[in-house]
Design an enzyme around this catalytic site. Structure first.
Site, PDB file in Angstrom:
ATOM      1  CB  ALA A  64      -0.894  -0.020   1.224  1.00 22.83           C
ATOM      2  N   GLY A 109       0.456  -4.922   0.950  1.00 25.09           N
ATOM      3  CA  GLY A 109      -0.717  -5.007   0.062  1.00 25.09           C
ATOM      4  C   GLY A 109      -0.450  -5.825  -1.197  1.00 25.09           C
ATOM      5  CD  GLU A 112      -2.645  -7.139   3.132  1.00 23.97           C
ATOM      6  OE1 GLU A 112      -2.231  -6.040   2.690  1.00 23.97           O
ATOM      7  OE2 GLU A 112      -3.298  -7.240   4.174  1.00 23.97           O
ATOM      8  CD  GLU A 132       1.455  -4.781   5.862  1.00 22.26           C
ATOM      9  OE1 GLU A 132       2.306  -5.626   6.209  1.00 22.26           O
ATOM     10  OE2 GLU A 132       0.754  -4.912   4.844  1.00 22.26           O
TER      11      GLU A 132
HETATM   12  N1  COA Z   1       4.510   3.228  -0.865  1.00 21.53           N
HETATM   13  C1  COA Z   1       4.877   4.393  -1.455  1.00 21.53           C
HETATM   14  N2  COA Z   1       5.969   4.501  -2.217  1.00 21.53           N
HETATM   15  C2  COA Z   1       6.709   3.401  -2.400  1.00 21.53           C
HETATM   16  C3  COA Z   1       6.383   2.176  -1.830  1.00 21.53           C
HETATM   17  C4  COA Z   1       5.227   2.108  -1.021  1.00 21.53           C
HETATM   18  N3  COA Z   1       4.820   0.978  -0.453  1.00 21.53           N
HETATM   19  N4  COA Z   1       7.318   1.258  -2.176  1.00 21.53           N
HETATM   20  C5  COA Z   1       8.187   1.916  -2.965  1.00 21.53           C
HETATM   21  N5  COA Z   1       7.830   3.198  -3.090  1.00 21.53           N
HETATM   22  C6  COA Z   1       8.489   4.250  -3.873  1.00 21.53           C
HETATM   23  C7  COA Z   1       9.741   4.791  -3.142  1.00 21.53           C
HETATM   24  O1  COA Z   1       9.369   5.767  -2.187  1.00 21.53           O
HETATM   25  C8  COA Z   1      10.497   5.371  -4.315  1.00 21.53           C
HETATM   26  O2  COA Z   1       9.910   6.591  -4.662  1.00 21.53           O
HETATM   27  P1  COA Z   1      10.839   7.892  -4.936  1.00 21.53           P
HETATM   28  O3  COA Z   1      11.711   7.487  -6.096  1.00 21.53           O
HETATM   29  O4  COA Z   1       9.863   8.979  -5.292  1.00 21.53           O
HETATM   30  O5  COA Z   1      11.616   8.125  -3.691  1.00 21.53           O
HETATM   31  C9  COA Z   1      10.200   4.396  -5.440  1.00 21.53           C
HETATM   32  O6  COA Z   1       9.014   3.701  -5.067  1.00 21.53           O
HETATM   33  C10 COA Z   1      11.296   3.364  -5.643  1.00 21.53           C
HETATM   34  O7  COA Z   1      11.519   2.717  -4.403  1.00 21.53           O
HETATM   35  P2  COA Z   1      12.964   2.669  -3.680  1.00 21.53           P
HETATM   36  O8  COA Z   1      12.725   2.554  -2.198  1.00 21.53           O
HETATM   37  O9  COA Z   1      13.817   3.790  -4.134  1.00 21.53           O
HETATM   38  O10 COA Z   1      13.526   1.286  -4.259  1.00 21.53           O
HETATM   39  P3  COA Z   1      14.528   0.283  -3.547  1.00 21.53           P
HETATM   40  O11 COA Z   1      14.896  -0.721  -4.573  1.00 21.53           O
HETATM   41  O12 COA Z   1      15.618   1.015  -2.863  1.00 21.53           O
HETATM   42  O13 COA Z   1      13.654  -0.438  -2.402  1.00 21.53           O
HETATM   43  C11 COA Z   1      11.711  -1.547  -1.508  1.00 21.53           C
HETATM   44  C12 COA Z   1      12.547  -1.214  -2.762  1.00 21.53           C
HETATM   45  C13 COA Z   1      10.454  -2.251  -1.964  1.00 21.53           C
HETATM   46  C14 COA Z   1      12.521  -2.456  -0.578  1.00 21.53           C
HETATM   47  C15 COA Z   1      11.376  -0.238  -0.760  1.00 21.53           C
HETATM   48  O14 COA Z   1      10.829   0.678  -1.713  1.00 21.53           O
HETATM   49  C16 COA Z   1      10.388  -0.415   0.339  1.00 21.53           C
HETATM   50  O15 COA Z   1      10.738  -0.867   1.405  1.00 21.53           O
HETATM   51  N6  COA Z   1       9.093  -0.069   0.089  1.00 21.53           N
HETATM   52  C17 COA Z   1       8.067  -0.135   1.070  1.00 21.53           C
HETATM   53  C18 COA Z   1       7.593  -1.542   1.235  1.00 21.53           C
HETATM   54  C19 COA Z   1       6.527  -1.625   2.298  1.00 21.53           C
HETATM   55  O16 COA Z   1       6.756  -1.357   3.456  1.00 21.53           O
HETATM   56  N7  COA Z   1       5.311  -2.014   1.875  1.00 21.53           N
HETATM   57  C20 COA Z   1       4.206  -2.215   2.750  1.00 21.53           C
HETATM   58  C21 COA Z   1       3.446  -0.972   2.948  1.00 21.53           C
HETATM   59  S1  COA Z   1       2.078  -1.284   4.043  1.00 21.53           S
END
Ligand code: COA
Length: 258
Positions: A64, A109, A112, A132
C-alpha cells in the site's frame, strides 16, 4: 484508467497489469479503486481466467502507498481498507479462476493481492513479506485473515509479527505460492496455466471454484452436500454432454459455456 491495464486474449484469458512503476506499483486509493473497477468490467465478459501482475521486472506490488497512508485519518484508513477488501473479494469470491504472476516485490498489500488470487506463480527474484508492523500499522487488505488460512496461524503470525521478507523458494516451501519459475517467466507460466484452465468446460470450472471456496468456511457435511448439488447442476449443461460425449467418441470436446 491511469494505473491499471486490461488485456483480453482470444482464449478468454484476461491479464490485469498494475502499472505505476515509478512507485514500484504501490497501491494508493486510486490504484486500488481501478483494480476493483477493472475486475468488475472484465468479469461481466465471463473470462475463462484472470491473471494479475505488476508492470516491469522489479515489482509485483511494493505494498500500500505509504505516503498516501501517512496522510490518512482513521476513517479514511478504514475506507481505504474497505476499497482494498472489495477489490480483493472480486478475485477470490468471483467464480473466475485468478492467478497472480508475481515478478519481484510482493510486500504488504502486494502480498495480500497475491493471496486473494486462487493460484500464485512467482519468479525466482520475487520477495514476499508483511512490513506493516515496522510502520506502526498492520496488514489491512486481508493479510491477517487470508494468510493464516493459507499457511496456518503459526507461520502467518511469524511473518506478520516480524515483518521478515522471504524469497520465492521459502514462499514455496511454506505453501504461500504454488510454484517458482525463472526470472522474467512468471507471466508466461501464468498464461500457460490459464490456457490449460481455459481449455476445460467453463461452467464446470466456475462451479468447481465456487465449491472449492466453501471448503475452509463450512463443516464437511454441508460442504459435501453443496458439492453434490453443484455436481448435479452441471448435468443440466450442454458442456457436460459434450465433454462426456467427446470422451466416448475419442475426440476433443468443443465447449460452449452453456
Ligand atoms: N509506498 C509508497 N511509495 C513506495 C512504496 C510504497 N509501499 N514502495 C516503494 N515506493 C516508492 C519509493 O518511495 C520510491 O519513490 P521515490 O523514487 O519517489 O523516492 C520508489 O518507489 C522506488 O523505491 P525505492 O525505495 O527507491 O527502491 P529500492 O529498490 O531502494 O527499495 C523496496 C525497494 C520495496 C525495498 C522499498 O521501496 C520499500 O521498502 N518499500 C516499502 C515496502 C513496504 O513497506 N510495503 C508495505 C506498505 S504497508
Amino acid at each position: 484508467m491511469d494505473y491499471v491495464k486490461l488485456e483480453r486474449g482470444e482464449d478468454g484469458v484476461a491479464v490485469l497489469t498494475i502499472d505505476r512503476q515509478e512507485k514500484l506499483n504501490a497501491l494508493n486509493p486510486q490504484v486500488t479503486e481501478e483494480i476493483g473497477q477493472a475486475l468488475l468490467d472484465v468479469e461481466r465478459e465471463e473470462p475463462r481466467a484472470i491473471i494479475v501482475t505488476g508492470a516491469g521486472e522489479r515489482s509485483f506490488v511494493a505494498g500500500a502507498d505509504i505516503s498516501a497512508m501517512n496522510e490518512m485519518l482513521p476513517l479514511e484508513a478504514k475506507r481505504f481498507a474497505e476499497i482494498g477488501h472489495a477489490a480483493m473479494a472480486l478475485l477470490d469470491r468471483s467464480p473466475v479462476p485468478t492467478i497472480a504472476a508475481v515478478n519481484g516485490f510482493a510486500l504488504g498489500g502486494g502480498c495480500e493481492l497475491a493471496l486473494a488470487c486462487d493460484i500464485r506463480i512467482a519468479a525466482e527474484n520475487a520477495l514476499f513479506g508483511f512490513p506493516e508492523v515496522g510502520l506502526g500499522i498492520l496488514p489491512g487488505m486481508g493479510g491477517t485473515q487470508r494468510l493464516p488460512r493459507l499457511i496456518g496461524p503459526a507461520l502467518a503470525k511469524e511473518l506478520i509479527f516480524s515483518g521478515r521478507r522471504i524469497d520465492a523458494a521459502e514462499a514455496k516451501e511454506i505453501g504461500l505460492i504454488n510454484r517458482v519459475v525463472a526470472q522474467g517467466e512468471a507471466l508466461n507460466a501464468a498464461r500457460e496455466l490459464a490456457a490449460e484452465i481455459a481449455a476445460n468446460g467453463p461452467v464446470a470450472v466456475r462451479h468447481a471454484k465456487t465449491a472449492t471456496n466453501r471448503a475452509p468456511d463450512v463443516d464437511l457435511i454441508s460442504g459435501l452436500e453443496y458439492e453434490a448439488d453443484q455436481f448435479a447442476l452441471l448435468f443440466a449443461t450442454e458442456d457436460a454432454r459434450e465433454g462426456m460425449g467427446a470422451f466416448a467418441e475419442k475426440r476433443k470436446p468443443q465447449f460452449k459455456g452453456q
